[in-house]
Design a protein around this motif. Structure first.
Motif, PDB file in Angstrom:
ATOM      1  N   TYR A 110       0.111  -5.759  11.956  1.00 16.29           N
ATOM      2  CA  TYR A 110      -0.521  -5.782  10.631  1.00 16.29           C
ATOM      3  C   TYR A 110       0.151  -4.912   9.580  1.00 16.29           C
ATOM      4  CZ  TYR A 110      -4.240  -8.263  12.963  1.00 16.29           C
ATOM      5  OH  TYR A 110      -4.940  -9.198  13.677  1.00 16.29           O
ATOM      6  N   TYR A 111       1.013  -4.010  10.001  1.00 21.40           N
ATOM      7  CA  TYR A 111       1.614  -3.054   9.072  1.00 21.40           C
ATOM      8  C   TYR A 111       3.136  -3.072   9.212  1.00 21.40           C
ATOM      9  CZ  TYR A 111       3.311   1.486   7.458  1.00 21.40           C
ATOM     10  OH  TYR A 111       4.023   2.481   6.846  1.00 21.40           O
ATOM     11  N   LYS A 112       3.809  -2.897   8.081  1.00 22.30           N
ATOM     12  CA  LYS A 112       5.271  -2.834   8.110  1.00 22.30           C
ATOM     13  C   LYS A 112       5.748  -1.891   7.014  1.00 22.30           C
ATOM     14  CE  LYS A 112       9.467  -4.629   9.030  1.00 22.30           C
ATOM     15  NZ  LYS A 112      10.114  -4.569  10.307  1.00 22.30           N
ATOM     16  N   ARG A 113       6.631  -0.984   7.392  1.00 20.96           N
ATOM     17  CA  ARG A 113       7.321  -0.138   6.419  1.00 20.96           C
ATOM     18  C   ARG A 113       8.722  -0.699   6.277  1.00 20.96           C
ATOM     19  NH1 ARG A 113       7.649   6.182   5.206  1.00 20.96           N
ATOM     20  NH2 ARG A 113       5.902   5.467   3.964  1.00 20.96           N
ATOM     21  N   ILE A 114       9.127  -0.937   5.045  1.00 20.01           N
ATOM     22  CA  ILE A 114      10.473  -1.422   4.770  1.00 20.01           C
ATOM     23  C   ILE A 114      11.198  -0.323   4.008  1.00 20.01           C
ATOM     24  CG2 ILE A 114      11.863  -3.202   3.640  1.00 20.01           C
ATOM     25  CD1 ILE A 114       9.498  -5.103   4.064  1.00 20.01           C
ATOM     26  N   GLY A 173      -5.368   5.680  -6.123  1.00 21.33           N
ATOM     27  CA  GLY A 173      -3.912   5.634  -6.199  1.00 21.33           C
ATOM     28  C   GLY A 173      -3.291   4.416  -5.557  1.00 21.33           C
ATOM     29  N   CYS A 174      -3.943   3.876  -4.535  1.00 25.12           N
ATOM     30  CA  CYS A 174      -3.335   2.774  -3.787  1.00 25.12           C
ATOM     31  C   CYS A 174      -3.996   1.437  -4.083  1.00 25.12           C
ATOM     32  CB  CYS A 174      -3.404   3.059  -2.293  1.00 25.12           C
ATOM     33  SG  CYS A 174      -2.580   1.816  -1.308  1.00 25.12           S
ATOM     34  N   THR A 175      -5.256   1.454  -4.370  1.00 28.61           N
ATOM     35  CA  THR A 175      -5.949   0.199  -4.675  1.00 28.61           C
ATOM     36  C   THR A 175      -6.349   0.188  -6.144  1.00 28.61           C
ATOM     37  OG1 THR A 175      -7.992   1.172  -3.807  1.00 28.61           O
ATOM     38  CG2 THR A 175      -6.755  -0.269  -2.329  1.00 28.61           C
ATOM     39  N   ARG A 176      -5.367   0.501  -6.963  1.00 31.56           N
ATOM     40  CA  ARG A 176      -5.576   0.538  -8.407  1.00 31.56           C
ATOM     41  C   ARG A 176      -5.798  -0.884  -8.916  1.00 31.56           C
ATOM     42  NH1 ARG A 176      -1.015   3.232 -10.102  1.00 31.56           N
ATOM     43  NH2 ARG A 176      -2.064   5.112  -9.419  1.00 31.56           N
ATOM     44  N   THR A 177      -6.882  -1.077  -9.614  1.00 33.46           N
ATOM     45  CA  THR A 177      -7.213  -2.404 -10.124  1.00 33.46           C
ATOM     46  C   THR A 177      -6.737  -2.577 -11.565  1.00 33.46           C
ATOM     47  OG1 THR A 177      -9.380  -1.647 -10.869  1.00 33.46           O
ATOM     48  CG2 THR A 177      -9.262  -2.601  -8.654  1.00 33.46           C
ATOM     49  N   THR A 178      -6.595  -3.835 -11.948  1.00 35.73           N
ATOM     50  CA  THR A 178      -6.354  -4.214 -13.338  1.00 35.73           C
ATOM     51  C   THR A 178      -7.363  -5.318 -13.659  1.00 35.73           C
ATOM     52  OG1 THR A 178      -3.995  -3.727 -13.120  1.00 35.73           O
ATOM     53  CG2 THR A 178      -4.657  -5.136 -14.975  1.00 35.73           C
ATOM     54  N   ARG A 179      -8.171  -5.089 -14.651  1.00 33.65           N
ATOM     55  CA  ARG A 179      -9.238  -6.020 -15.005  1.00 33.65           C
ATOM     56  C   ARG A 179     -10.079  -6.376 -13.769  1.00 33.65           C
ATOM     57  NH1 ARG A 179      -4.898  -7.398 -17.790  1.00 33.65           N
ATOM     58  NH2 ARG A 179      -4.313  -9.187 -16.531  1.00 33.65           N
ATOM     59  N   ILE A 210       0.848  -1.194   0.000  1.00 33.56           N
ATOM     60  CA  ILE A 210       0.000   0.000   0.000  1.00 33.56           C
ATOM     61  C   ILE A 210       0.882   1.241   0.000  1.00 33.56           C
ATOM     62  CG2 ILE A 210      -1.912  -1.135   1.201  1.00 33.56           C
ATOM     63  CD1 ILE A 210      -0.993   0.415   3.761  1.00 33.56           C
ATOM     64  N   SER A 211       0.251   2.379  -0.141  1.00 32.69           N
ATOM     65  CA  SER A 211       0.923   3.671   0.005  1.00 32.69           C
ATOM     66  C   SER A 211       0.299   4.342   1.221  1.00 32.69           C
ATOM     67  CB  SER A 211       0.728   4.521  -1.248  1.00 32.69           C
ATOM     68  OG  SER A 211       1.250   5.809  -1.030  1.00 32.69           O
ATOM     69  N   ILE A 212       0.948   4.226   2.372  1.00 37.72           N
ATOM     70  CA  ILE A 212       0.356   4.731   3.607  1.00 37.72           C
ATOM     71  C   ILE A 212       0.121   6.233   3.553  1.00 37.72           C
ATOM     72  CG2 ILE A 212       2.479   5.076   4.928  1.00 37.72           C
ATOM     73  CD1 ILE A 212      -0.923   3.643   6.158  1.00 37.72           C
ATOM     74  N   THR A 213       0.923   6.963   2.795  1.00 33.07           N
ATOM     75  CA  THR A 213       0.705   8.407   2.701  1.00 33.07           C
ATOM     76  C   THR A 213      -0.660   8.725   2.084  1.00 33.07           C
ATOM     77  OG1 THR A 213       1.896   8.525   0.602  1.00 33.07           O
ATOM     78  CG2 THR A 213       3.157   8.992   2.601  1.00 33.07           C
TER      79      THR A 213
END
Length: 172
Positions: free
Chosen positions: A134-138, A31-37, A8-11
């Motif tokens: 549940y969340y991790k920034r790498i 922007g973050c949950t952009r779908t394809t088909r 995801i893009s947390i920003t």
């Protein structure tokens, strides 16, 4: 229990963390949950332990699809919650350069406006639920270190199959 890992893009989600789903910003959804088909890509795991080798493999698989090494944000989604919300999850072969792990890829399929809102709601719930679990920034340097381990040390991903920017960083 199984889990689904999503980049995801947390920003993009930050303005929504205290909002009701109907007030989420369009930027987070588009922007973050952009779908394809009408599908969203996720990775299946039996553990949520970001330090485990199994999860490292998923992160590397995901990173091999990135155009450039960069900081990434990851969130664990729960298949049971998604199923109860009406989201269908299908096993599909991933397109990562880590071919040994591509069988762990899943797609959230048949995503329409209503289901996309529910996925967004679940992302916010998981982030707000317990960020440590549940969340991790790498960070970019940590992602490069992880990729180096699996590309150059373990040789499970071929460096010449990666994007040119990855190749340059990993060959240095």
């Amino acid at each position: 229990m199984s889990y689904l890992l999503r980049k995801i893009s947390i920003t993009k989600w930050q303005p929504n963390l205290s909002q009701e789903p109907q007030h989420y910003t369009a930027d987070a959804i588009t922007g973050c949950t952009r779908t394809t088909r009408n599908t969203l890509s996720v990775w299946h795991s039996e553990t949520m332990d970001f330090a485990s080798e199994d999860v490292e493999k998923l992160i590397v698989a995901l990173a091999t699809t990135m155009q450039t090494p960069d900081t990434i944000d990851l969130i664990w989604l729960e298949p049971e919650w998604l199923n109860e919300a009406g989201v269908t999850i299908e096993a599909t072969m991933g397109g990562s350069k880590f071919t040994d792990i591509n069988h762990e890829h899943r797609d959230l399929v048949g995503i329409d406006h209503s289901l996309l809102a529910k996925v967004g709601q679940h992302i916010v719930q998981q982030y707000n639920r317990d960020r440590i679990i549940y969340y991790k920034r790498i960070s970019r340097p940590n992602l490069i270190t992880l990729m180096n381990k699996w590309v150059n040390e373990r040789n499970v991903v071929k460096i010449d199959e990666l994007n040119e920017k990855w190749q340059k960083v990993l060959a240095a």
